[in-house]
Design a protein around this motif. Structure first.
Motif, PDB file in Angstrom:
ATOM      1  N   PRO A  86      -0.775  -2.909   0.365  1.00 41.41           N
ATOM      2  CA  PRO A  86      -2.229  -2.798   0.214  1.00 41.41           C
ATOM      3  C   PRO A  86      -2.583  -1.887  -0.957  1.00 41.41           C
ATOM      4  CG  PRO A  86      -1.546  -2.461   2.505  1.00 41.41           C
ATOM      5  CD  PRO A  86      -0.304  -2.461   1.679  1.00 41.41           C
ATOM      6  N   GLU A  87      -3.660  -2.235  -1.627  1.00 38.52           N
ATOM      7  CA  GLU A  87      -4.061  -1.475  -2.811  1.00 38.52           C
ATOM      8  C   GLU A  87      -4.399  -0.025  -2.476  1.00 38.52           C
ATOM      9  OE1 GLU A  87      -7.169  -3.337  -4.938  1.00 38.52           O
ATOM     10  OE2 GLU A  87      -6.058  -5.191  -5.358  1.00 38.52           O
ATOM     11  N   GLN A 126       1.066  -3.421   9.226  1.00 41.92           N
ATOM     12  CA  GLN A 126       1.041  -3.613   7.784  1.00 41.92           C
ATOM     13  C   GLN A 126       1.402  -2.334   7.035  1.00 41.92           C
ATOM     14  OE1 GLN A 126      -2.763  -4.630   6.091  1.00 41.92           O
ATOM     15  NE2 GLN A 126      -1.852  -5.649   4.326  1.00 41.92           N
ATOM     16  N   SER A 127       0.867  -1.204   7.478  1.00 38.38           N
ATOM     17  CA  SER A 127       1.192   0.052   6.806  1.00 38.38           C
ATOM     18  C   SER A 127       2.653   0.432   7.029  1.00 38.38           C
ATOM     19  CB  SER A 127       0.267   1.165   7.290  1.00 38.38           C
ATOM     20  OG  SER A 127       0.415   1.370   8.686  1.00 38.38           O
ATOM     21  N   ASN A 181      -7.794   1.389 -11.087  1.00 37.36           N
ATOM     22  CA  ASN A 181      -9.046   0.817 -10.568  1.00 37.36           C
ATOM     23  C   ASN A 181      -9.054  -0.702 -10.653  1.00 37.36           C
ATOM     24  OD1 ASN A 181     -10.153   3.353  -9.948  1.00 37.36           O
ATOM     25  ND2 ASN A 181     -10.897   3.589 -12.053  1.00 37.36           N
ATOM     26  N   THR A 182      -7.908  -1.310 -10.801  1.00 38.78           N
ATOM     27  CA  THR A 182      -7.815  -2.769 -10.832  1.00 38.78           C
ATOM     28  C   THR A 182      -6.653  -3.191  -9.962  1.00 38.78           C
ATOM     29  OG1 THR A 182      -6.422  -2.667 -12.819  1.00 38.78           O
ATOM     30  CG2 THR A 182      -8.793  -2.997 -13.134  1.00 38.78           C
ATOM     31  N   GLY A 183      -6.775  -4.351  -9.324  1.00 41.08           N
ATOM     32  CA  GLY A 183      -5.717  -4.866  -8.480  1.00 41.08           C
ATOM     33  C   GLY A 183      -4.525  -5.317  -9.306  1.00 41.08           C
ATOM     34  N   GLU A 184      -3.341  -4.869  -8.929  1.00 39.26           N
ATOM     35  CA  GLU A 184      -2.118  -5.227  -9.625  1.00 39.26           C
ATOM     36  C   GLU A 184      -1.477  -6.398  -8.906  1.00 39.26           C
ATOM     37  OE1 GLU A 184       1.602  -2.738 -11.651  1.00 39.26           O
ATOM     38  OE2 GLU A 184       0.468  -1.951  -9.960  1.00 39.26           O
ATOM     39  N   SER A 185      -0.988  -7.385  -9.646  1.00 36.42           N
ATOM     40  CA  SER A 185      -0.390  -8.562  -9.037  1.00 36.42           C
ATOM     41  C   SER A 185       0.878  -8.181  -8.292  1.00 36.42           C
ATOM     42  CB  SER A 185      -0.082  -9.617 -10.103  1.00 36.42           C
ATOM     43  OG  SER A 185       0.916  -9.144 -10.993  1.00 36.42           O
TER      44      SER A 185
END
Length: 532
Positions: free
Chosen positions: A200-201, A324-325, A211-215
């Motif tokens: 998770p981001e 998930q964590s 501040n941007t989602g990484e693939s």
């Protein structure tokens, strides 16, 4: 310490040293090597006769009594001097022979155990392939060995490159530790494209800083790159000195180790408390955390130092908020510890089970359901159905065709024929587990990896004539009731109140392996238990 600064007698230039030796005729020229008047005479090495050494040695041997060596096994026979070397020789052990055979005890999920002889240099992948052949099972990349410590309620899936004998030698003597042979579908899930992100981001600091989602691919590459510094962060509950003393801390996982902050979410080095080294520890899943450690949730994991052999003292036990964590922490720990070696294991596993070149190489990454399209093959050539309504009607027609297909099944008799073979054919399938509880089905699926499409079929405990399909989706296990229905003297099975009917459970499973129907995803992997 005082130093003697008096001049050496050989360096003296007194008149006696400059006079010729007695008995020398007058006028005899000096020797070429003799020093001239006013020249300093340098010291020369003085030979020591060998007889003097012998006499001193004899005095030493005769003056001291002979003392026997109390540890002759630590000395080599010729010189009787201690053998010093690497880690193995320090413990008094000889260097390991890679071809030497060792006995390893492996258990299956049904509790049966089997002793296997393996070489000292045998890896986990080699042992798994040998066990697959002996069990006459289908070989794939998902088979693995699990290191289990029942007294500590800890489990860890071994990596393919680890040495089995080396892991076994780290166990305490006389303990209950053992190897379990079973499938682990989540072993290489971090290298595959999945519908849900494994990281998770909010837990990856590199995504927060940018501040941007990484693939997903870039994030994994960032973990494998030794020059980058990704960081996993989040709140975890850490067990204190008492059994039920749990406190919530903000933790950080870096290449240098695992830390927690003593002051909120501060990353100031003054507030960071060091917990464990990634390279000198292993991470385990806690199986019975509530019972043994008093965990507040069921999503616990443990960081165990390699030097710790037995006992609860020294274990670092954490508890996360959800599955998930916990999966994120475990995957990041493996990537930090093994790095590129983990990806090499994945590539080697893929290369073993690729199809021949003339059949074409299948994609290495799993295909998402969103990339599938509806096709119409009613004409001479297939076409893509772009209209959603037309695609829905085609799916309904396909389901109707499956209902009509039961009249043409020549391999098995129909239920109307009066035989019980069709009603009992599911008992021979690996995905059928008979009369097990809801909790047991969830435990089996959780042990083999919480990946989408992992399923099993069991008998219903509430309805004696019904069955239950247990399916994993988004790291959660869901259960779907399968009820029998009778129409014109024929027995059918359905999950949608009779709208889609199947003659037996085998046909139901085969249909949902190709069509989702009312399920959230396709049936991809069957949860099977293999007896050794």
């Amino acid at each position: 310490m005082e130093l003697d600064l008096s001049p050496s007698p050989h360096l003296s230039s007194s008149p006696e040293d400059l006079c010729p030796a007695p008995g020398t005729p007058p006028g005899t020229p000096p020797h070429p090597d003799a020093p001239l008047p006013g020249e300093v005479k340098r010291s020369q090495p003085l030979p020591i006769p060998s007889s003097r050494k012998l006499r001193e040695g004899e005095l030493q041997t005769t003056s001291l009594p002979s003392i026997p060596n109390p540890f002759p096994e630590l000395c080599s026979p010729p010189s009787q001097t201690p053998i010093l070397g690497g880690p193995s020789s320090v413990r008094g052990l000889h260097p390991r022979d890679a071809s030497r055979l060792h006995v390893v005890k492996v258990c299956s999920e049904d509790g049966a155990c089997r002793s296997v002889e393996v070489a000292a240099g045998a890896t986990v992948r080699h042992v798994c392939e040998m066990l697959v052949q002996r069990a006459h099972a289908l070989s794939d990349e998902n088979w693995g060995l699990v290191e289990c410590h029942p007294s500590l309620a800890l489990e860890r899936g071994l990596e393919d490159h680890e040495f089995v004998v080396e892991v076994q030698e780290s166990w305490p003597v006389g303990g209950d530790s053992r190897f379990v042979f079973r499938k682990n579908f989540a072993k290489y899930e971090l290298f595959k494209s999945s519908p849900h992100s494994l990281f998770p981001e909010k837990m990856v600091s590199s995504c927060l800083d940018a501040n941007t989602g990484e693939s997903h691919e870039d994030l994994i590459q960032n973990f494998l790159n030794a020059g980058s510094f990704p960081e996993i962060q989040g709140f975890l509950q850490l067990r204190g000195s008492g059994r039920k003393l749990w406190k919530r801390f903000f933790c950080f996982l870096r290449r240098s180790g695992l830390y927690y902050s003593t002051k909120g979410t501060s990353k100031d080095p003054r507030h960071l408390q060091y917990v464990a080294d990634v390279n000198e520890s292993n991470v385990y899943v806690v199986t019975q955390g509530r019972k043994l450690y008093g965990m507040p949730t069921d999503f616990g994991f443990c960081v165990k130092p390699n030097k710790l052999r037995n006992g609860h003292k020294g274990l670092h036990i954490f508890c996360s908020e959800d599955e998930q964590s916990r999966t994120c922490w475990l995957a990041a720990f493996r990537l930090f510890k093994y790095g590129v070696q983990l990806y090499k294991n994945y590539q080697q596993a893929q290369s073993r089970y690729l199809r021949p070149s003339y059949l074409g190489s299948p994609p290495l990454r799993s295909v998402s359901d969103n990339t599938l399209v509806a096709m119409d093959f009613s004409g001479h050539a297939g076409r893509v159905i772009e209209n959603p309504r037309e695609a829905l009607s085609a799916a309904l027609e396909e389901a109707q065709a499956w209902r009509k297909k039961t009249n043409h099944r020549l391999s098995l008799p129909t239920p109307c024929s009066g035989t019980s073979l069709s009603a009992a054919i599911h008992r021979t399938q690996p995905w059928f587990h008979g009369h097990i509880s809801r909790e047991e089905s969830q435990r089996l699926i959780r042990q083999q990896g919480l990946v989408d499409g992992l399923f099993l079929v069991r008998e219903s405990q509430r309805n004696p004539q019904g069955f239950v399909l247990s399916l994993c989706h988004l790291q959660k296990v869901k259960h779907y009731l399968i009820l029998p229905s009778e129409d014109e003297g024929c027995l059918y099975f359905s999950m949608d109140e009779g709208q889609t009917r199947f003659t037996d459970l085998l046909q139901l499973v085969e249909f949902h392996q190709l069509n989702r129907g009312i399920l959230p995803c396709l049936l991809r992997h069957c949860c099977a238990r293999v007896a050794l």
